[in-house]
Scaffold this active site. Structure first.
Site, PDB file in Angstrom:
ATOM      1  N   LYS A  24       0.853  -1.209   0.000  1.00  0.00           N
ATOM      2  CA  LYS A  24       0.000   0.000   0.000  1.00  0.00           C
ATOM      3  C   LYS A  24       0.877   1.243   0.000  1.00  0.00           C
ATOM      4  O   LYS A  24       2.052   1.191   0.396  1.00  0.00           O
ATOM      5  CB  LYS A  24      -0.942   0.042   1.208  1.00  0.00           C
ATOM      6  CG  LYS A  24      -0.265   0.100   2.605  1.00  0.00           C
ATOM      7  CD  LYS A  24       0.095   1.496   3.083  1.00  0.00           C
ATOM      8  CE  LYS A  24       0.886   1.484   4.380  1.00  0.00           C
ATOM      9  NZ  LYS A  24       1.791   2.592   4.598  1.00  0.00           N
ATOM     10  N   LEU A 117       5.623   0.550   3.118  1.00  0.00           N
ATOM     11  CA  LEU A 117       4.703  -0.008   2.119  1.00  0.00           C
ATOM     12  C   LEU A 117       3.852  -1.149   2.695  1.00  0.00           C
ATOM     13  O   LEU A 117       3.179  -1.866   1.953  1.00  0.00           O
ATOM     14  CB  LEU A 117       5.496  -0.513   0.904  1.00  0.00           C
ATOM     15  CG  LEU A 117       6.296   0.555   0.148  1.00  0.00           C
ATOM     16  CD1 LEU A 117       7.187  -0.087  -0.918  1.00  0.00           C
ATOM     17  CD2 LEU A 117       5.362   1.575  -0.507  1.00  0.00           C
ATOM     18  N   GLY A 119       4.705  -4.035   3.990  1.00  0.00           N
ATOM     19  CA  GLY A 119       5.120  -5.377   3.537  1.00  0.00           C
ATOM     20  C   GLY A 119       4.787  -6.467   4.540  1.00  0.00           C
ATOM     21  O   GLY A 119       4.200  -7.495   4.173  1.00  0.00           O
ATOM     22  N   ASP A 154      -1.928  -1.698  10.231  1.00  0.00           N
ATOM     23  CA  ASP A 154      -2.160  -1.710   8.779  1.00  0.00           C
ATOM     24  C   ASP A 154      -2.748  -3.036   8.287  1.00  0.00           C
ATOM     25  O   ASP A 154      -3.144  -3.149   7.127  1.00  0.00           O
ATOM     26  CB  ASP A 154      -0.834  -1.500   8.020  1.00  0.00           C
ATOM     27  CG  ASP A 154      -0.384  -0.040   8.034  1.00  0.00           C
ATOM     28  OD1 ASP A 154      -1.228   0.839   8.291  1.00  0.00           O
ATOM     29  OD2 ASP A 154       0.809   0.199   7.785  1.00  0.00           O
TER      30      ASP A 154
END
Ligand code: ATP
EC number: 2.7.1.148
Length: 330
Positions: A24, A117, A119, A154
């Site tokens: 993301k 990001l 991960g 997240d």
């Protein structure tokens, strides 16, 4: 987790799922204040992108969890978020674990590590989805998101992905209409990492005096993002306006301390065709948005020429409309 070799009955068919776990970016990240639980109250817009890891989740005939990964920086022990996701499922569903046995998780890492990001979070989300399928639990999306929230802020977003407003610690999600095919160049120095904990701690030290403290105002401010200008641009699917309204409060602490990140921002900002550029999450990845793939490819070449450093990784990708997806099953 017991390590004993404990064969499961032959009648239980081994199964394996191969899942796509997208990264993301943050189109918007506002730090609103401090919560009583010690976390920050955030208002974010999260966007799934095409750059993804592949996660294989397989039932094995011992009652263990095993993690393999092709990336040397990613741990394969209990500190791996994918391992923790499997452990959570074992704790939550002991009968299914007893019936189906242990789980082997193989991570084919394509997403840069410690990059802002998500991960690790998307790997954890993939394991929740994979084990739900392996163990035929039939969990709903919101049940998977709730489990994910106990692993990391997240993780819930990564389950269904797409485009969403995230408030609270980032776990309260309001989906937005999907934005597909805004093209993106991601830039990250391979050996440069920014600790998320450091970024938030430093932000609190430097800007904590301006935090909203009472809980009613915290919630009101977080809710205000729903009627904010960038959400309107997303609803209008207006890539130019989205790019103009990109925002990330964490740039205030990361850019002054990491001149390479600042330089990437400046190099992108000077390229033709770039609609907007911003650091993702706590960095150090910087992204730029484009209307076409051709423009994105062109700017990738230009940045490569402008910064002659082999440590710099560049990726062309695009916004996508989904989170975890099953690629195949056996
Ligand atoms: P976020 O955007 O959610 O803050 P990130 O992209 O900055 O996350 P990750 O790639 O998740 O960061 O990695 C952060 C740290 O977590 C790494 O230093 C790594 O050692 C550890 N880690 C644990 N599990 C994983 C995983 N499955 N994939 C990547 N890193 C992992």
């Amino acid at each position: 987790m017991p390590n004993a070799q404990c064969p499961i009955p032959h009648s239980q068919k081994m199964r394996s799922y191969s899942l796509i776990a997208p990264a993301k970016i943050n189109l918007y990240l506002e730090i609103i204040g401090a919560r009583l639980d010690g976390y920050h109250e955030l208002a974010m817009i999260l966007q799934s992108i095409g750059l993804a890891d592949e996660i294989d989740v397989r039932s094995i005939s011992t009652d263990t969890i095993r993690v393999y990964c092709n990336h040397p920086q990613v741990p394969t022990d209990k500190s791996n978020l994918a391992y923790q996701a499997a452990e959570l499922m074992v704790r939550q569903f002991p009968e299914a674990f007893a019936k189906y046995g242990g789980v082997e998780i193989t991570i084919n890492k394509q997403i840069p590590v410690a990059a802002g990001l998500a991960g690790g979070s998307t790997n954890a989300a993939a394991v929740l989805v994979g084990i739900d399928l392996l163990w035929k639990l039939g969990l709903t999306q919101s049940e998977l998101e709730e489990l994910g929230g106990t692993l990391g802020s997240d993780v819930p977003f990564c389950v269904a992905g797409g485009t969403a407003i995230a408030t609270g610690r980032g776990e309260q999600l309001s989906p937005l209409p999907s934005l597909d095919s805004i093209y993106i160049v991601l830039a990250k120095y391979r050996s440069l990492e920014v600790s998320t904990a450091w970024a938030y701690k430093t932000y609190r030290q430097q800007f904590g005096h301006s935090y909203i403290r009472d809980s009613d105002n915290l919630t009101a401010r977080a809710n205000a993002v729903h009627s904010g200008v960038i959400v309107k641009a997303v609803l209008d699917k207006d890539a130019r306006e989205i790019a103009r309204k990109l925002h990330n409060d964490l740039e205030r602490v990361v850019l002054p301390d990491y001149p390479q990140v600042l330089q990437l921002r400046e190099v992108f900002a000077n390229q033709e065709g770039v609609l907007g550029t911003m650091m993702s999450g706590s960095g150090p990845t910087v992204f730029a948005l484009f209307e076409s793939q051709q423009q994105a490819e062109q700017v990738k070449l230009q940045v490569r020429k402008a910064i002659l450093d082999e440590d710099l990784e560049l990726f062309v990708t695009r916004t996508i409309t989904h989170g975890i997806q099953v690629a195949s099953s056996i």
